[in-house]
Design a protein around this motif. Structure first.
Motif, PDB file in Angstrom:
ATOM      1  N   GLU A  49       0.844  -1.202   0.000  1.00 25.43           N
ATOM      2  CA  GLU A  49       0.000   0.000   0.000  1.00 25.43           C
ATOM      3  C   GLU A  49       0.878   1.250   0.000  1.00 25.43           C
ATOM      4  OE1 GLU A  49      -3.213   0.084  -0.220  1.00 25.43           O
ATOM      5  OE2 GLU A  49      -4.190  -1.531   0.886  1.00 25.43           O
ATOM      6  N   TRP A  50       1.915   1.240   0.802  1.00 23.26           N
ATOM      7  CA  TRP A  50       2.848   2.381   0.820  1.00 23.26           C
ATOM      8  C   TRP A  50       3.482   2.570  -0.559  1.00 23.26           C
ATOM      9  CZ3 TRP A  50       7.978   2.694  -0.423  1.00 23.26           C
ATOM     10  CH2 TRP A  50       8.631   3.891  -0.123  1.00 23.26           C
ATOM     11  N   LEU A  53       1.057   4.194  -2.966  1.00 22.17           N
ATOM     12  CA  LEU A  53       0.907   5.625  -2.698  1.00 22.17           C
ATOM     13  C   LEU A  53       2.121   6.399  -3.185  1.00 22.17           C
ATOM     14  CD1 LEU A  53      -0.631   5.640   0.907  1.00 22.17           C
ATOM     15  CD2 LEU A  53      -1.810   6.065  -1.256  1.00 22.17           C
ATOM     16  N   LYS A  57       1.900   9.342  -6.025  1.00 22.46           N
ATOM     17  CA  LYS A  57       2.359  10.703  -5.738  1.00 22.46           C
ATOM     18  C   LYS A  57       3.172  11.275  -6.899  1.00 22.46           C
ATOM     19  CE  LYS A  57       5.162  11.316  -2.186  1.00 22.46           C
ATOM     20  NZ  LYS A  57       6.261  12.298  -2.353  1.00 22.46           N
ATOM     21  N   ARG A  79      -7.295   8.125  -4.396  1.00 19.60           N
ATOM     22  CA  ARG A  79      -6.100   7.461  -3.861  1.00 19.60           C
ATOM     23  C   ARG A  79      -4.881   8.376  -3.998  1.00 19.60           C
ATOM     24  NH1 ARG A  79      -6.190   2.487  -0.988  1.00 19.60           N
ATOM     25  NH2 ARG A  79      -4.287   1.333  -1.413  1.00 19.60           N
ATOM     26  N   LYS A  80      -4.802   9.095  -5.110  1.00 22.67           N
ATOM     27  CA  LYS A  80      -3.689  10.018  -5.304  1.00 22.67           C
ATOM     28  C   LYS A  80      -3.741  11.137  -4.257  1.00 22.67           C
ATOM     29  CE  LYS A  80      -1.493  13.081  -8.679  1.00 22.67           C
ATOM     30  NZ  LYS A  80      -0.130  12.585  -8.335  1.00 22.67           N
ATOM     31  N   SER A  83      -2.216  10.035  -1.204  1.00 26.55           N
ATOM     32  CA  SER A  83      -0.752   9.891  -1.248  1.00 26.55           C
ATOM     33  C   SER A  83      -0.029  11.114  -0.703  1.00 26.55           C
ATOM     34  CB  SER A  83      -0.293   9.619  -2.686  1.00 26.55           C
ATOM     35  OG  SER A  83      -0.443  10.786  -3.502  1.00 26.55           O
ATOM     36  N   PHE A 103      -3.150   0.594   5.687  1.00 23.15           N
ATOM     37  CA  PHE A 103      -3.627   1.788   4.985  1.00 23.15           C
ATOM     38  C   PHE A 103      -4.914   2.327   5.574  1.00 23.15           C
ATOM     39  CE2 PHE A 103      -6.363   3.709   1.730  1.00 23.15           C
ATOM     40  CZ  PHE A 103      -5.590   4.823   1.409  1.00 23.15           C
ATOM     41  N   ASP A 107      -5.063   6.110   6.569  1.00 23.31           N
ATOM     42  CA  ASP A 107      -5.975   7.014   5.871  1.00 23.31           C
ATOM     43  C   ASP A 107      -6.998   7.625   6.823  1.00 23.31           C
ATOM     44  OD1 ASP A 107      -6.627   8.129   3.267  1.00 23.31           O
ATOM     45  OD2 ASP A 107      -8.487   6.993   3.366  1.00 23.31           O
TER      46      ASP A 107
END
Length: 381
Positions: A49-50, A53, A57, A79-80, A83, A103, A107
């Motif tokens: 997940e990291w 992101l 980005k 999702r962006k 990030s 995540f 989040d």
């Protein structure tokens, strides 16, 4: 293939961990090893997940990416947006990369700090979370973050609560097989009181072939149609004397929900009996006044104040339904220090093959059948 051991749970995600997850014969593992492997799978998922992101980005053309991964562009754009928190919350982002935080929890923090305008406010919240976030489930982390945001920006939090109250609404959604769903968005205090009453109504019904959910649905319909009138549940709110007197705007705590605005807490305080709760240096409840209820009722009230109205079993978000002697009676006394609030399931499990102890500071320790140790802490008011 390497033997699965608990020491692996401290490893950082890498290629070797991935090979272990995909190459292990699951049928050959014992329960403890399966738990370890589940932890490793979640750590690996968080690291991925990291990575996603970090990629998002750096991608400007979300249309290109959405087409490639077969996702709606709105989803990719959301999702962006998330990030950006890699830079805003760098230490929690590192916990995400190392697999200590997933995540959903990362989040949840991002959503709650996004209205903070000053970098020092965000840093104040992250300072308080970085040492504890990995040990909290999503609901617990949401509550704690909301409280920290309210403390860092009390005036802004009050304003947002007042604005959000104007968004109350009911929505209708058709479902298959002759069913439909009503979604009711309203203030937390009203929702909490209504749900408590629905649960009480359902519990009072005689035993029949209906499930608890079915009974709750039926009694709500009864109330909407005016067939039930009496309200017989209490709403527990904790608020500091400074906030009560209007000297500060620190949020109140609604048992079973979490932080609520100072104005709402003050309004509720005007319509019910008060209790004085003594706090220790860690802002944990240590004593309660005894001028209203007989001791047994008061002790139950105190355990709710200690736990914030939530089951004290690790990771549980259910409301307190039963009160348990940590040291079983009669060996253990019926005193506030020996009582904990639990949901029905964890009360039963505790008496089967789980061991529970409590420290003098209110920290509770659970030991599972496989010997794993988990801790829960009293609510900080």
């Amino acid at each position: 293939m390497r033997e699965i051991t608990r020491e692996m749970e401290n490893m950082e995600p890498d290629g070797a961990m991935f090979d272990l997850l995909t190459g292990t014969d699951l049928d050959s593992l014992c329960t403890d090893q399966l738990v370890t492997l589940a932890i490793l799978a979640r750590k690996m998922k968080s690291a991925c997940e990291w990575a996603e992101l970090a990629v998002l980005k750096r991608v400007d053309d979300t249309t290109e990416l959405a087409m490639a991964i077969k996702e709606p562009e709105q989803s990719v754009a959301r999702r962006k947006e998330a990030s950006g928190a890699l830079d805003v919350l760098p230490r929690l982002a590192e916990q995400l990369r190392c697999g200590e935080l997933d995540f959903a929890r990362f989040d949840a923090v991002r959503e709650r700090i996004r209205h903070l305008d000053q970098p020092e406010q965000i840093t104040e919240v992250e300072d308080a979370l970085v040492g504890v976030a990995a040990g909290l489930n999503r609901t617990q982390l949401c509550r704690k973050t909301t409280g920290l945001v309210a403390k860092a920006d009390p005036e802004g939090y009050e304003t947002r609560c007042q604005k959000a109250a104007k968004e109350r609404r009911i929505e209708f959604s058709p479902l298959p097989d002759g069913m439909a769903k009503l979604t009711w968005t309203l203030q937390a205090t009203d929702a909490h009181r209504l749900f408590q009453q629905i649960c009480a109504d359902a519990k009072a019904l005689p035993a029949d072939d209906r499930t608890t959910d079915q009974k709750r649905s039926d009694v709500l319909m009864d109330r909407v149609l005016g067939n039930r009138q009496q309200w017989n549940v209490r709403t527990y709110v904790t608020v500091s004397i400074e906030t009560l007197l209007g000297l500060t705007n620190d949020p109140g705590q609604l048992a079973g929900y979490g932080p609520i605005s100072a104005d709402t807490a003050r309004e509720l305080a005007m319509h019910g009996p008060w209790r004085g709760i003594l706090l220790d240096e860690h802002r944990h409840a240590t004593a309660i006044t005894t001028d209203t209820y007989r001791p047994t009722a008061l002790m139950k009230e105190f355990t709710r104040a200690q736990s914030g109205g939530i089951c004290t079993a690790p990771g549980c978000n259910r409301p307190v339904q039963e009160h348990d002697h940590i040291i079983p009676w009669p060996q253990g006394d019926t005193t506030p220090t020996n009582l904990q609030g639990l949901c029905v399931r964890h009360h039963h499990i505790k008496h089967e093959n789980y061991t529970v102890t409590r420290d003098t500071n209110g920290t509770t320790h659970w030991t599972t059948p496989t010997g794993r140790h988990h801790t829960t802490h009293p609510t900080q008011h």
